[in-house]
Design an enzyme around this catalytic site. Structure first.
Site: not given
Ligand code: VG1
Ligand code: CO
Length: 543
Positions: A113-114, A277, A279, A281-282, A376
Site C-alpha cells: 500500500s502506502h 495511495d 494500491d 484503495d485510499r 476500500k
C-alpha cells in the site's frame, strides 16, 4: 512440466498485520520467504486444488517476479485457474471486484500500500476471501500458525507465463487468464455513477487534478477521468505506475501529497483535487483552498450518496473504524439508519457489508468504500464526490460549510510518531493502559475524563471478538483521544494519536484544526508523554 516439492523450514515473523504481511522487499526476495508464506496461505484455506484465484498487485518492485512464483505455486497446488491483471497489475479494489465478478474462491494482492516501494522499500502480500474482502483475523491467524510449522512447498518447474498477452494460456494443467486491469472496474463505476452528468460538469469547464503518485491508480484514473468523463488531458498527474513510485511516498495525505496540496492552496487552483495511495484503495479529497479530512469526507458522502444512481435507494447503514471521528454517526442518526464502530482495518467491515447492514464504510486513514466491492476504494470515493459536485453545483468549500452548519463539526487530527524504538512504543502503550482504570473523574488540562478503556469489539454478525484495538480516553462533552500502534509499518513502532473535539455551532465552526484541538494535544502529552519519552519535538506526520 514437473511439480517440485521443495524442503523448507519455518521462517519467524510471518505474521500478517492490519492489512496482510508487510516486510522489507529484500526480505521477501530472500530464499523461501515468499514461497513459505504462499504455501502456508494455500494450506490454511484448505488447499487450492480445483479453485479459481485472482492475482495482481500495485506494480512495485518485485511485483512481477512474485506473481510468476505464485502462478507456478498455484499450478503445482492444483488450482484450476488464476485470473491476473495484465502485467500482474491490479488495484486492490479492482482485485476485489474481479473476485466477486468471476465467483473466484479468493485472491492474492501484492502490495504494501502506502509503504515506500523499490528494492530498498517494502513489499506485501494480502489474501482476500471469496467475498472479495480481506481475510478475517481467524484466517490470518491460521496462515501465521501454518508458517510456523511448514516443512515443504510445491512449485511447478516451468518458465514464466506471458503476462502481457491478454487472454487465456495454460501453465501446466492450470489456466492463466490475463485480463485488462481497468475494464471491468471502469464498467462497475459507470453503473454506480451518473457519467453523463459528470461529463457535462467537465464540459462546462470544471477543472480537476488527480495525483496518482506514480502508483497503481494512474491507468484507472486516466481511463475514467480523462477518457470516459472528458477531463482535460493531464488532469491525472504522476499517472505511470513505477516500481519505486518514482521515489514518491504514495500516502495520500497533506504531508506526502504536498505537490497537490500546494496546487490546491495556490492562486490558480483547480476546482477539485484528489490523490490516491500505492494500491488504489485510499483517497484524499481537496477543494480549492480547503482540505477535507477523511472523517468529514465519509460523513459528507453518507449525507449525499443518494444523489448518485447507485445509492438512490438510500443507505442501509454506515460503519467507521473506532479512531474515525463520529461525524458519520451524526449523519446516520439524522437519516435514521444504523451506524457501527469497528476496529481499524477493512477486514472488520466485511461481515456488515455481506449481511446488508452497512452500505458505506470509512476510516480516518483516507479509506472510504461501499458495498460495491469488499475493499476500500480510492477512485470510487473521488467519483462519488464528483457525482455530488455535478448534482449540487456548489464548490467543495460550500458543501463543507453547509455540512458543518447542519451537523456541527468534529474537529479531528491524527498525529503519527513514526519508527520509534519498538520497546518505547510498547512501553508508552502499556503505561497508559495501566492508568486507564483510574482516569474517569480526573481532570486533565481542564477537561474531565468520562470513560477510558482499551477498545474491544464483538462482531455483531458472526460474534467474533477482537481485543486490544486502541486506548480511548473520552472527556465530558465527547472530546476524545485515542492511541494505538500501527500494524502496517516495517520499522520499529509507529504510534498513532487520534484527536477529536465536537463543536455544535453555529459559533466556532471555522477554527484552525490544530488550535481547536490544542487542549487535547496537551492532555495527550500529559497522559502518555510521547514527546518527553521519545525526545521528539512533535509528530512526523499530521493529518
Ligand atoms: C493503516 C490505517 C488503517 C488501514 C491500514 C491499511 O493501518 O491506519 O486504517 O486500514 O493502514 O490500509 P495501521 O495499523 O498502520 O494504523 V492500506 O491502504 O495501507 O491497505
Ligand atoms: Co492501500
Amino acid at each position: 512440466m514437473e511439480t517440485l516439492t521443495v524442503e523448507t523450514r519455518p521462517i519467524a515473523g510471518q505474521k500478517p498485520g492490519t492489512s496482510g504481511l508487510r516486510k522489507k522487499t529484500t526480505l521477501f526476495m530472500s530464499r523461501h520467504y515468499l514461497e513459505n508464506f504462499i504455501q502456508s496461505t494455500f494450506d490454511a484455506i484448505g488447499g487450492v486444488a480445483g479453485k479459481c484465484l485472482v492475482l495482481g498487485g500495485d506494480g512495485r518492485y518485485f511485483n512481477d517476479r512474485a506473481a510468476q512464483v505464485i502462478l507456478r505455486m498455484a499450478a503445482a497446488n492444483g488450482a484450476a485457474r488464476v485470473i491476473i491483471g495484465q502485467g500482474a497489475i491490479l488495484s486492490t479494489p479492482a482485485a476485489s471486484h474481479l473476485i466477486r465478478l468471476n465467483g473466484a474462491d479468493g485472491g492474492i494482492i501484492l502490495s504494501a500500500s502506502h509503504n515506500p516501494g523499490g528494492r530498498d522499500g517494502d513489499f506485501g502480500v494480502k489474501f482476500n476471501m471469496a467475498n472479495g474482502g480481506p481475510a478475517p483475523e481467524a484466517v490470518t491467524a491460521a496462515i501465521h500458525a501454518r508458517t510456523e510449522e511448514i516443512t515443504s512447498y510445491r512449485i511447478l518447474g516451468a518458465g514464466d507465463a506471458d503476462l502481457m498477452r491478454i487472454g487465456p494460456q495454460m501453465l501446466g494443467k492450470m489456466e492463466v487468464l490475463v485480463v485488462d486491469p481497468v475494464a471491468d472496474y471502469a464498467a462497475l463505476m459507470e453503473r454506480l455513477f451518473d457519467f453523463p452528468k459528470m461529463r457535462a460538469l467537465f464540459a462546462g469547464g470544471f477543472r480537476m487534478r488527480f495525483d496518482a503518485m506514480c502508483a497503481v491508480t494512474g491507468p484507472y484514473a486516466a481511463e475514467i477521468l480523462e477518457n470516459r468523463l472528458g477531463a482535460a488531458p493531464g488532469t491525472v498527474a504522476h499517472g505511470a505506475p513505477l516500481p519505486d513510485f518514482g521515489g514518491m511516498h504514495p500516502d495520500p495525505n497533506p504531508t506526502w501529497a504536498h505537490e497537490l496540496m500546494a496546487e490546491m492552496m495556490g492562486p490558480s487552483a483547480p476546482d477539485f483535487g484528489a490523490a490516491s495511495d500505492g494500491d488504489g484503495d485510499r483517497n484524499m479529497v481537496v477543494g480549492r483552498g480547503i482540505y477535507v479530512s477523511p472523517s468529514d469526507s465519509l460523513a459528507v458522502l453518507a449525507a449525499n450518496a443518494h444523489l448518485a444512481p447507485g445509492y438512490r435507494a438510500g443507505l442501509k447503514g454506515v460503519a467507521r473504524s473506532m479512531p474515525t471521528s463520529a461525524a458519520a454517526d451524526r449523519v446516520a442518526a439524522r437519516l435514521g439508519i444504523a451506524s457501527y464502530e469497528t476496529p481499524t482495518g477493512w477486514k472488520f467491515f466485511g461481515t456488515l457489508l455481506d449481511a446488508g447492514r452497512a452500505t458505506l464504510c470509512g476510516e480516518e486513514s483516507f479509506g472510504t468504500g461501499s458495498d460495491h466491492v469488499r475493499e476500500k476504494d480510492g477512485l470510487w470515493a473521488v467519483l462519488l464526490w464528483l457525482n455530488i459536485l455535478a448534482e449540487r453545483k456548489e464548490t467543495v468549500r460550500e458543501i463543507m460549510e453547509a455540512h458543518w452548519s447542519a451537523f456541527g463539526r468534529n474537529y479531528y487530527s491524527r498525529h503519527d510518531y513514526e519508527a520509534l524504538p519498538a520497546d518505547l512504543g510498547a512501553a508508552v502503550m502499556d503505561d497508559l493502559r495501566a492508568r486507564l482504570p483510574g482516569l474517569p473523574g480526573q481532570v486533565v488540562e481542564g477537561m474531565r475524563v468520562e470513560t477510558a478503556d482499551d477498545f474491544s469489539y464483538v462482531d455483531p454478525v458472526d460474534g467474533s471478538a477482537s481485543a486490544g484495538q486502541g486506548l480511548r480516553v473520552v472527556f465530558a462533552g465527547g472530546s476524545r483521544l485515542v492511541l494505538r500502534l500501527s500494524g502496517t509499518g516495517t520499522e520499529g513502532a509507529t504510534l498513532r494519536l487520534y484527536l477529536e473535539r465536537y463543536v455544535a455551532g453555529p459559533e466556532g465552526l471555522d477554527q484552525d484544526v490544530q488550535e481547536a484541538l490544542a487542549p487535547l494535544i496537551r492532555a495527550a502529552e500529559t497522559l502518555a508523554a510521547i514527546r518527553a519519552r521519545s525526545g521528539r519535538t512533535g509528530p512526523d506526520v499530521i493529518t
